[in-house]
Motif scaffolding. Structure first.
Motif, PDB file in Angstrom:
ATOM      1  N   ILE A  38      43.080  35.906  36.809  1.00  0.00           N
ATOM      2  CA  ILE A  38      43.935  36.804  37.571  1.00  0.00           C
ATOM      3  C   ILE A  38      43.081  37.990  37.988  1.00  0.00           C
ATOM      4  CG2 ILE A  38      44.797  38.082  35.562  1.00  0.00           C
ATOM      5  CD1 ILE A  38      47.575  38.103  36.997  1.00  0.00           C
ATOM      6  N   LYS A  39      43.327  38.488  39.194  1.00  0.00           N
ATOM      7  CA  LYS A  39      42.541  39.606  39.713  1.00  0.00           C
ATOM      8  C   LYS A  39      43.341  40.354  40.767  1.00  0.00           C
ATOM      9  CE  LYS A  39      39.824  37.859  43.528  1.00  0.00           C
ATOM     10  NZ  LYS A  39      40.146  39.005  44.287  1.00  0.00           N
ATOM     11  N   LYS A  40      42.828  41.518  41.138  1.00  0.00           N
ATOM     12  CA  LYS A  40      43.454  42.297  42.207  1.00  0.00           C
ATOM     13  C   LYS A  40      43.186  41.624  43.542  1.00  0.00           C
ATOM     14  CE  LYS A  40      42.713  46.697  39.830  1.00  0.00           C
ATOM     15  NZ  LYS A  40      41.994  47.992  39.877  1.00  0.00           N
ATOM     16  N   ASN A  41      44.167  41.705  44.440  1.00  0.00           N
ATOM     17  CA  ASN A  41      43.977  41.238  45.802  1.00  0.00           C
ATOM     18  C   ASN A  41      43.154  42.286  46.540  1.00  0.00           C
ATOM     19  OD1 ASN A  41      44.666  41.076  48.762  1.00  0.00           O
ATOM     20  ND2 ASN A  41      45.798  39.295  48.049  1.00  0.00           N
ATOM     21  N   VAL A  42      42.206  41.867  47.326  1.00  0.00           N
ATOM     22  CA  VAL A  42      41.319  42.782  48.025  1.00  0.00           C
ATOM     23  C   VAL A  42      42.031  43.536  49.146  1.00  0.00           C
ATOM     24  CG1 VAL A  42      39.224  42.900  49.446  1.00  0.00           C
ATOM     25  CG2 VAL A  42      39.307  41.371  47.501  1.00  0.00           C
ATOM     26  N   PHE A  43      43.008  42.913  49.775  1.00  0.00           N
ATOM     27  CA  PHE A  43      43.591  43.475  50.985  1.00  0.00           C
ATOM     28  C   PHE A  43      44.936  44.168  50.788  1.00  0.00           C
ATOM     29  CE2 PHE A  43      40.998  39.801  52.293  1.00  0.00           C
ATOM     30  CZ  PHE A  43      40.034  40.481  53.014  1.00  0.00           C
ATOM     31  N   SER A  44      45.566  43.981  49.649  1.00  0.00           N
ATOM     32  CA  SER A  44      46.903  44.556  49.474  1.00  0.00           C
ATOM     33  C   SER A  44      47.196  44.823  48.007  1.00  0.00           C
ATOM     34  CB  SER A  44      47.953  43.619  50.073  1.00  0.00           C
ATOM     35  OG  SER A  44      47.830  42.337  49.515  1.00  0.00           O
ATOM     36  N   LYS A  45      48.271  45.536  47.760  1.00  0.00           N
ATOM     37  CA  LYS A  45      48.704  45.845  46.389  1.00  0.00           C
ATOM     38  C   LYS A  45      49.398  44.622  45.812  1.00  0.00           C
ATOM     39  CE  LYS A  45      47.792  50.277  45.745  1.00  0.00           C
ATOM     40  NZ  LYS A  45      47.066  50.792  44.625  1.00  0.00           N
ATOM     41  N   ALA A  46      48.632  43.597  45.587  1.00  0.00           N
ATOM     42  CA  ALA A  46      49.128  42.348  45.023  1.00  0.00           C
ATOM     43  C   ALA A  46      48.055  41.800  44.099  1.00  0.00           C
ATOM     44  CB  ALA A  46      49.451  41.350  46.137  1.00  0.00           C
ATOM     45  N   LEU A  47      48.403  40.753  43.373  1.00  0.00           N
ATOM     46  CA  LEU A  47      47.466  40.097  42.472  1.00  0.00           C
ATOM     47  C   LEU A  47      47.237  38.669  42.956  1.00  0.00           C
ATOM     48  CD1 LEU A  47      49.110  41.258  39.114  1.00  0.00           C
ATOM     49  CD2 LEU A  47      47.229  42.353  40.378  1.00  0.00           C
ATOM     50  N   GLU A  48      46.140  38.091  42.500  1.00  0.00           N
ATOM     51  CA  GLU A  48      45.842  36.700  42.800  1.00  0.00           C
ATOM     52  C   GLU A  48      45.645  35.960  41.491  1.00  0.00           C
ATOM     53  OE1 GLU A  48      43.400  36.617  46.892  1.00  0.00           O
ATOM     54  OE2 GLU A  48      42.391  37.678  45.259  1.00  0.00           O
ATOM     55  N   LEU A  49      46.283  34.812  41.379  1.00  0.00           N
ATOM     56  CA  LEU A  49      46.176  33.968  40.200  1.00  0.00           C
ATOM     57  C   LEU A  49      45.544  32.649  40.624  1.00  0.00           C
ATOM     58  CD1 LEU A  49      47.088  33.737  37.153  1.00  0.00           C
ATOM     59  CD2 LEU A  49      49.084  32.504  38.040  1.00  0.00           C
ATOM     60  N   PHE A  50      44.377  32.363  40.048  1.00  0.00           N
ATOM     61  CA  PHE A  50      43.657  31.125  40.347  1.00  0.00           C
ATOM     62  C   PHE A  50      43.670  30.226  39.120  1.00  0.00           C
ATOM     63  CE2 PHE A  50      41.697  34.073  43.279  1.00  0.00           C
ATOM     64  CZ  PHE A  50      41.327  33.321  44.381  1.00  0.00           C
ATOM     65  N   PRO A  51      44.027  28.955  39.259  1.00  0.00           N
ATOM     66  CA  PRO A  51      43.756  28.038  38.159  1.00  0.00           C
ATOM     67  C   PRO A  51      42.252  28.081  37.886  1.00  0.00           C
ATOM     68  CG  PRO A  51      45.176  27.007  39.779  1.00  0.00           C
ATOM     69  CD  PRO A  51      44.684  28.287  40.381  1.00  0.00           C
ATOM     70  N   LYS A  52      41.867  27.970  36.624  1.00  0.00           N
ATOM     71  CA  LYS A  52      40.458  28.152  36.246  1.00  0.00           C
ATOM     72  C   LYS A  52      39.528  27.238  37.027  1.00  0.00           C
ATOM     73  CE  LYS A  52      37.509  28.823  32.269  1.00  0.00           C
ATOM     74  NZ  LYS A  52      36.632  27.720  31.958  1.00  0.00           N
ATOM     75  N   ASN A  53      39.897  25.991  37.222  1.00  0.00           N
ATOM     76  CA  ASN A  53      39.005  25.071  37.948  1.00  0.00           C
ATOM     77  C   ASN A  53      38.852  25.480  39.415  1.00  0.00           C
ATOM     78  OD1 ASN A  53      41.655  24.208  38.575  1.00  0.00           O
ATOM     79  ND2 ASN A  53      40.936  22.153  39.020  1.00  0.00           N
ATOM     80  N   GLU A  54      39.872  26.069  40.002  1.00  0.00           N
ATOM     81  CA  GLU A  54      39.776  26.532  41.385  1.00  0.00           C
ATOM     82  C   GLU A  54      38.902  27.787  41.454  1.00  0.00           C
ATOM     83  OE1 GLU A  54      40.854  25.051  44.207  1.00  0.00           O
ATOM     84  OE2 GLU A  54      41.523  23.374  42.974  1.00  0.00           O
TER      85      GLU A  54
END
Length: 153
Positions: A38-54
């Motif tokens: 999980i990390k901060k979205n670069v462009f907006s006040k949102a988060l990004e959740l990536f499955p580990k393999n992705e």
């Protein structure tokens, strides 16, 4: 590569845990035990959740950049801001770190937006504001990105 689909209105509990919707869990069932990034979205006040393999695919692309250029270092620092490894518990909940909840202004109600290999996590109010933004010309953007008016097509 995954092709996650759907958007979901959800709530987090007072401890910051998010129950993944069943339709989303079903799409992730083969890899959910591997965990997430999980990390901060670069462009907006949102988060990004990536499955580990992705995320590993993204990380390989990042590793190809020249780490001895300042621009690359600046980009990578911004792109990986708030980076955390997290896991789903046995019932499909993930714990979103408090720092990231504050960044994304998430208090209780949120929206999950599945987008190919990642899931955006938005405070519901922020998501609705972006969706209702009348300053964006979606037809013009679609035309540019999809190349509808390219010569010879």
């Amino acid at each position: 590569m995954l092709n996650l689909l759907g958007s979901f209105e959800c709530r987090i509990d007072p401890k910051g845990r998010l129950m993944l919707p069943s339709y989303l869990k079903k799409q992730l069932e083969a890899i959910i035990e591997d965990g997430f990034i999980i990390k901060k979205n670069v462009f907006s006040k949102a988060l990004e959740l990536f499955p580990k393999n992705e995320w590993e695919i993204v990380a390989r692309d990042l590793a190809k950049l020249n780490k001895y250029q300042k621009e690359t270092q600046d980009f990578k620092r911004k792109f990986t801001a708030g980076f955390r490894m997290i896991e789903a518990d046995n019932v499909g909940r993930i714990l979103i770190p408090k720092e990231l909840l504050v960044y994304a202004e998430i208090k209780k109600d949120l929206v999950l937006v599945a987008d190919e290999n990642r899931i955006e996590i938005w405070a519901r109010d922020n998501y609705m504001e972006v969706q209702e933004d009348s300053t964006l010309d979606y037809a013009k953007i679609a035309d540019k990105l999809w190349g509808i008016n390219k010569e010879g097509e």
